[in-house]
Design an enzyme around this catalytic site. Sequence first.
Site, PDB file in Angstrom:
ATOM      1  N   PHE A   1     103.862  89.215  87.850  1.00 53.23           N
ATOM      2  CA  PHE A   1     105.252  89.123  87.373  1.00 53.23           C
ATOM      3  C   PHE A   1     105.347  88.343  86.044  1.00 53.23           C
ATOM      4  CE2 PHE A   1     109.108  86.209  88.166  1.00 53.23           C
ATOM      5  CZ  PHE A   1     109.956  86.977  87.392  1.00 53.23           C
TER       6      PHE A   1
ATOM      7  N   THR B   1     103.815  74.739  89.320  1.00 47.19           N
ATOM      8  CA  THR B   1     105.114  74.957  89.954  1.00 47.19           C
ATOM      9  C   THR B   1     105.799  73.644  90.326  1.00 47.19           C
ATOM     10  OG1 THR B   1     106.087  75.764  92.017  1.00 47.19           O
ATOM     11  CG2 THR B   1     103.775  75.281  92.092  1.00 47.19           C
ATOM     12  N   ASP B   2     107.118  73.714  90.471  1.00 42.27           N
ATOM     13  CA  ASP B   2     107.889  72.535  90.933  1.00 42.27           C
ATOM     14  C   ASP B   2     107.557  72.183  92.388  1.00 42.27           C
ATOM     15  OD1 ASP B   2     109.142  74.734  92.140  1.00 42.27           O
ATOM     16  OD2 ASP B   2     111.158  74.251  91.435  1.00 42.27           O
ATOM     17  N   GLU B   3     106.948  73.148  93.108  1.00 46.91           N
ATOM     18  CA  GLU B   3     106.735  72.934  94.547  1.00 46.91           C
ATOM     19  C   GLU B   3     105.741  71.813  94.833  1.00 46.91           C
ATOM     20  OE1 GLU B   3     106.739  76.384  96.956  1.00 46.91           O
ATOM     21  OE2 GLU B   3     107.773  77.579  95.463  1.00 46.91           O
TER      22      GLU B   3
ATOM     23  N   TYR C   1     100.636  76.938 100.008  1.00 45.06           N
ATOM     24  CA  TYR C   1     100.734  77.355  98.600  1.00 45.06           C
ATOM     25  C   TYR C   1     100.909  76.140  97.700  1.00 45.06           C
ATOM     26  CZ  TYR C   1     103.092  78.786  94.284  1.00 45.06           C
ATOM     27  OH  TYR C   1     103.461  78.922  92.961  1.00 45.06           O
TER      28      TYR C   1
ATOM     29  N   LYS D   1      98.343  74.572  94.783  1.00 47.32           N
ATOM     30  CA  LYS D   1      98.722  74.389  93.365  1.00 47.32           C
ATOM     31  C   LYS D   1      98.574  72.914  92.979  1.00 47.32           C
ATOM     32  CE  LYS D   1     100.191  77.162  90.925  1.00 47.32           C
ATOM     33  NZ  LYS D   1      99.509  78.119  90.004  1.00 47.32           N
TER      34      LYS D   1
HETATM   35  P1  NAD Z   1     102.449  87.063  91.039  1.00 46.43           P
HETATM   36  O1  NAD Z   1     102.021  86.950  92.462  1.00 46.43           O
HETATM   37  O2  NAD Z   1     103.504  88.050  90.654  1.00 46.43           O
HETATM   38  O3  NAD Z   1     101.185  87.399  90.108  1.00 46.43           O
HETATM   39  C1  NAD Z   1      99.935  86.778  90.299  1.00 46.43           C
HETATM   40  C2  NAD Z   1      98.891  87.631  89.574  1.00 46.43           C
HETATM   41  O4  NAD Z   1      97.626  86.959  89.708  1.00 46.43           O
HETATM   42  C3  NAD Z   1      98.728  89.026  90.168  1.00 46.43           C
HETATM   43  O5  NAD Z   1      98.626  89.971  89.133  1.00 46.43           O
HETATM   44  C4  NAD Z   1      97.400  88.950  90.942  1.00 46.43           C
HETATM   45  O6  NAD Z   1      96.723  90.178  91.001  1.00 46.43           O
HETATM   46  C5  NAD Z   1      96.651  87.924  90.102  1.00 46.43           C
HETATM   47  N1  NAD Z   1      95.610  87.191  90.848  1.00 46.43           N
HETATM   48  C6  NAD Z   1      95.695  86.626  92.083  1.00 46.43           C
HETATM   49  N2  NAD Z   1      94.525  86.053  92.409  1.00 46.43           N
HETATM   50  C7  NAD Z   1      93.688  86.253  91.351  1.00 46.43           C
HETATM   51  C8  NAD Z   1      92.341  85.904  91.077  1.00 46.43           C
HETATM   52  N3  NAD Z   1      91.605  85.225  91.966  1.00 46.43           N
HETATM   53  N4  NAD Z   1      91.806  86.263  89.890  1.00 46.43           N
HETATM   54  C9  NAD Z   1      92.524  86.960  88.986  1.00 46.43           C
HETATM   55  N5  NAD Z   1      93.805  87.345  89.194  1.00 46.43           N
HETATM   56  C10 NAD Z   1      94.371  86.988  90.370  1.00 46.43           C
HETATM   57  O7  NAD Z   1     102.831  85.588  90.598  1.00 46.43           O
HETATM   58  P2  NAD Z   1     103.877  85.063  89.515  1.00 46.43           P
HETATM   59  O8  NAD Z   1     105.168  84.881  90.170  1.00 46.43           O
HETATM   60  O9  NAD Z   1     103.758  85.907  88.298  1.00 46.43           O
HETATM   61  O10 NAD Z   1     103.274  83.607  89.240  1.00 46.43           O
HETATM   62  C11 NAD Z   1     102.322  83.408  88.194  1.00 46.43           C
HETATM   63  C12 NAD Z   1     101.964  81.937  88.156  1.00 46.43           C
HETATM   64  O11 NAD Z   1     103.125  81.154  87.941  1.00 46.43           O
HETATM   65  C13 NAD Z   1     101.337  81.416  89.461  1.00 46.43           C
HETATM   66  O12 NAD Z   1     100.302  80.530  89.118  1.00 46.43           O
HETATM   67  C14 NAD Z   1     102.476  80.679  90.144  1.00 46.43           C
HETATM   68  O13 NAD Z   1     101.984  79.627  90.936  1.00 46.43           O
HETATM   69  C15 NAD Z   1     103.241  80.152  88.934  1.00 46.43           C
HETATM   70  N6  NAD Z   1     104.680  79.935  89.152  1.00 46.43           N
HETATM   71  C16 NAD Z   1     105.465  80.958  89.635  1.00 46.43           C
HETATM   72  C17 NAD Z   1     106.834  80.755  89.793  1.00 46.43           C
HETATM   73  C18 NAD Z   1     107.746  81.852  90.296  1.00 46.43           C
HETATM   74  O14 NAD Z   1     108.911  81.577  90.585  1.00 46.43           O
HETATM   75  N7  NAD Z   1     107.288  83.085  90.415  1.00 46.43           N
HETATM   76  C19 NAD Z   1     107.393  79.508  89.472  1.00 46.43           C
HETATM   77  C20 NAD Z   1     106.564  78.481  88.972  1.00 46.43           C
HETATM   78  C21 NAD Z   1     105.204  78.733  88.811  1.00 46.43           C
HETATM   79  P1  TYD Z   2     110.948  82.555  97.470  1.00 42.58           P
HETATM   80  O1  TYD Z   2     111.499  83.590  96.561  1.00 42.58           O
HETATM   81  O2  TYD Z   2     109.895  82.950  98.455  1.00 42.58           O
HETATM   82  O3  TYD Z   2     110.439  81.373  96.527  1.00 42.58           O
HETATM   83  P2  TYD Z   2     109.962  79.865  96.912  1.00 42.58           P
HETATM   84  O4  TYD Z   2     109.669  79.787  98.365  1.00 42.58           O
HETATM   85  O5  TYD Z   2     108.746  79.734  96.064  1.00 42.58           O
HETATM   86  O6  TYD Z   2     111.090  78.973  96.480  1.00 42.58           O
HETATM   87  O7  TYD Z   2     112.136  81.899  98.270  1.00 42.58           O
HETATM   88  C1  TYD Z   2     113.224  81.290  97.598  1.00 42.58           C
HETATM   89  C2  TYD Z   2     114.091  80.666  98.647  1.00 42.58           C
HETATM   90  O8  TYD Z   2     114.714  81.704  99.417  1.00 42.58           O
HETATM   91  C3  TYD Z   2     113.341  79.798  99.641  1.00 42.58           C
HETATM   92  O9  TYD Z   2     114.152  78.667  99.970  1.00 42.58           O
HETATM   93  C4  TYD Z   2     113.175  80.695 100.865  1.00 42.58           C
HETATM   94  C5  TYD Z   2     114.405  81.581 100.812  1.00 42.58           C
HETATM   95  N1  TYD Z   2     114.232  82.959 101.309  1.00 42.58           N
HETATM   96  C6  TYD Z   2     115.167  83.496 102.206  1.00 42.58           C
HETATM   97  O10 TYD Z   2     116.140  82.820 102.607  1.00 42.58           O
HETATM   98  N2  TYD Z   2     114.998  84.771 102.638  1.00 42.58           N
HETATM   99  C7  TYD Z   2     113.932  85.540 102.220  1.00 42.58           C
HETATM  100  O11 TYD Z   2     113.813  86.717 102.670  1.00 42.58           O
HETATM  101  C8  TYD Z   2     112.987  84.974 101.312  1.00 42.58           C
HETATM  102  C9  TYD Z   2     111.812  85.781 100.829  1.00 42.58           C
HETATM  103  C10 TYD Z   2     113.189  83.682 100.864  1.00 42.58           C
END
Ligand code: NAD
Ligand code: TYD
Length: 352
Positions: free
Chosen positions: A14, A133-135, A157, A161
């Site tokens: 993503f 991540t903030d988590e 998770y 991280k």
């Molecule tokens: P995502 O799950 O959409 O994408 C992760 C990508 O990494 C995928 O394309 C997957 O194929 C690839 N991948 C997984 N394991 C791998 C490996 N061992 N080697 C190579 N590629 C691998 O995730 P995202 O939401 O795009 O998140 C990207 C990064 O940002 C992550 O590190 C996540 O922790 C961080 N992040 C995400 C969010 C969010 O809200 N989505 C917020 C803060 C930080």
């Molecule tokens: P998510 O998108 O999985 O992100 P994160 O757990 O990394 O914050 O979830 C966002 C919030 O929404 C989290 O508090 C869990 C809640 N949630 C639901 O209430 N229903 C759902 O089906 C999912 C996937 C998440």
Amino acid sequence: MTEGSILVTGGAGFIGSHYVRSAVTKGCEVVTLDALTYAGNLSNLDTVKDVSNHRTITGSIADRELVAQLLAELRPTTIVNFAAESHVDRSIDGPDAFIDSNIVGVFVLLEACREHLKCCKNADRFRFLHISTDEVYGSIEQGAATENDRYDPSSPYAASKAAADHLVRAWSCTYGVPVLITNCTNNYGPYQFPEKLIPLTISKALQGERLPLYGDGLQERDWLHVEDHCRALDAVLSNGKTGQTYNIASGETRSNRAVIEEICAILDRLSPRSDGNPYRTLIENVADRPGHDRRYALDGSKTRVEIGWTPEIAFTAGLTDTVHWYLENGHWIETSRQKYDGSRLGVIAQRG
Ligand code: NAD
Ligand code: TYD
């Protein structure tokens, strides 16, 4: 924008695919390394598939030989590490892959950087940007976490991280690897895999399915548009100090219930249901997630002041555009949902 070539790991996911499309469009030389797990999707990179300044390599960041070979061949000036298992619910169902990719994978990348720097001509310009991540700060009862706050992860998770962030800092302090770490809040936008709250809600609503709201739905998250996140990453690469951590936040905090209700209201306007009922009647309270963090909040003032970045996309406008994108990209959702169902069934089968 960075000079020289960029290795983007996890660039078919993503956030990574947004970053790759943007960097390639700006003319950077980009190589994407992605393991193409269920969350990786090569079609996310269709617009930069046939251009001379981008190529994709399929493989894992945990593969020492491959990573070493790639750095020796590519000699990147920048590595941006997005590669990770990213979904909390999956980490509860099966944490193994989170340890392999999020911890061992980062260890492998850091060791490869250390080796690469020994013979890198532009070692002073090299940067390893690690996306976190903030988590890692855990649930914040009041106020907002600063970069100096104690890590307190709740889920497998978040713990994976947090472990990776510690490794990245240690490789900076001990070996002088020039790292930058960013900790960002919840992202949303096009191309997000429909297992996360916002795309899951949109795709289920469009199928007329129940919209699961965990527990009382009053958990709060800070929501940042993915394009704002990618702009912040470029700003940190340009202006950040090595060894430092930067929080990235929008300040747009909403409860999960409020987010789902806002999506429902947007869909009522853009794509009303054929039976005339509002989408919010599909919301269903379901069992809570184990260890569910109540509230995430980040203090992003260091990034705003020292880096000079501020978000540009207000939540309601960004969410409306996002709903539009999912309405116009039914095929993308359909293929992703098939992968979602298949891979979730796999996890459930493993649990027996
Ligand atoms: P995502 O799950 O959409 O994408 C992760 C990508 O990494 C995928 O394309 C997957 O194929 C690839 N991948 C997984 N394991 C791998 C490996 N061992 N080697 C190579 N590629 C691998 O995730 P995202 O939401 O795009 O998140 C990207 C990064 O940002 C992550 O590190 C996540 O922790 C961080 N992040 C995400 C969010 C969010 O809200 N989505 C917020 C803060 C930080
Ligand atoms: P998510 O998108 O999985 O992100 P994160 O757990 O990394 O914050 O979830 C966002 C919030 O929404 C989290 O508090 C869990 C809640 N949630 C639901 O209430 N229903 C759902 O089906 C999912 C996937 C998440």
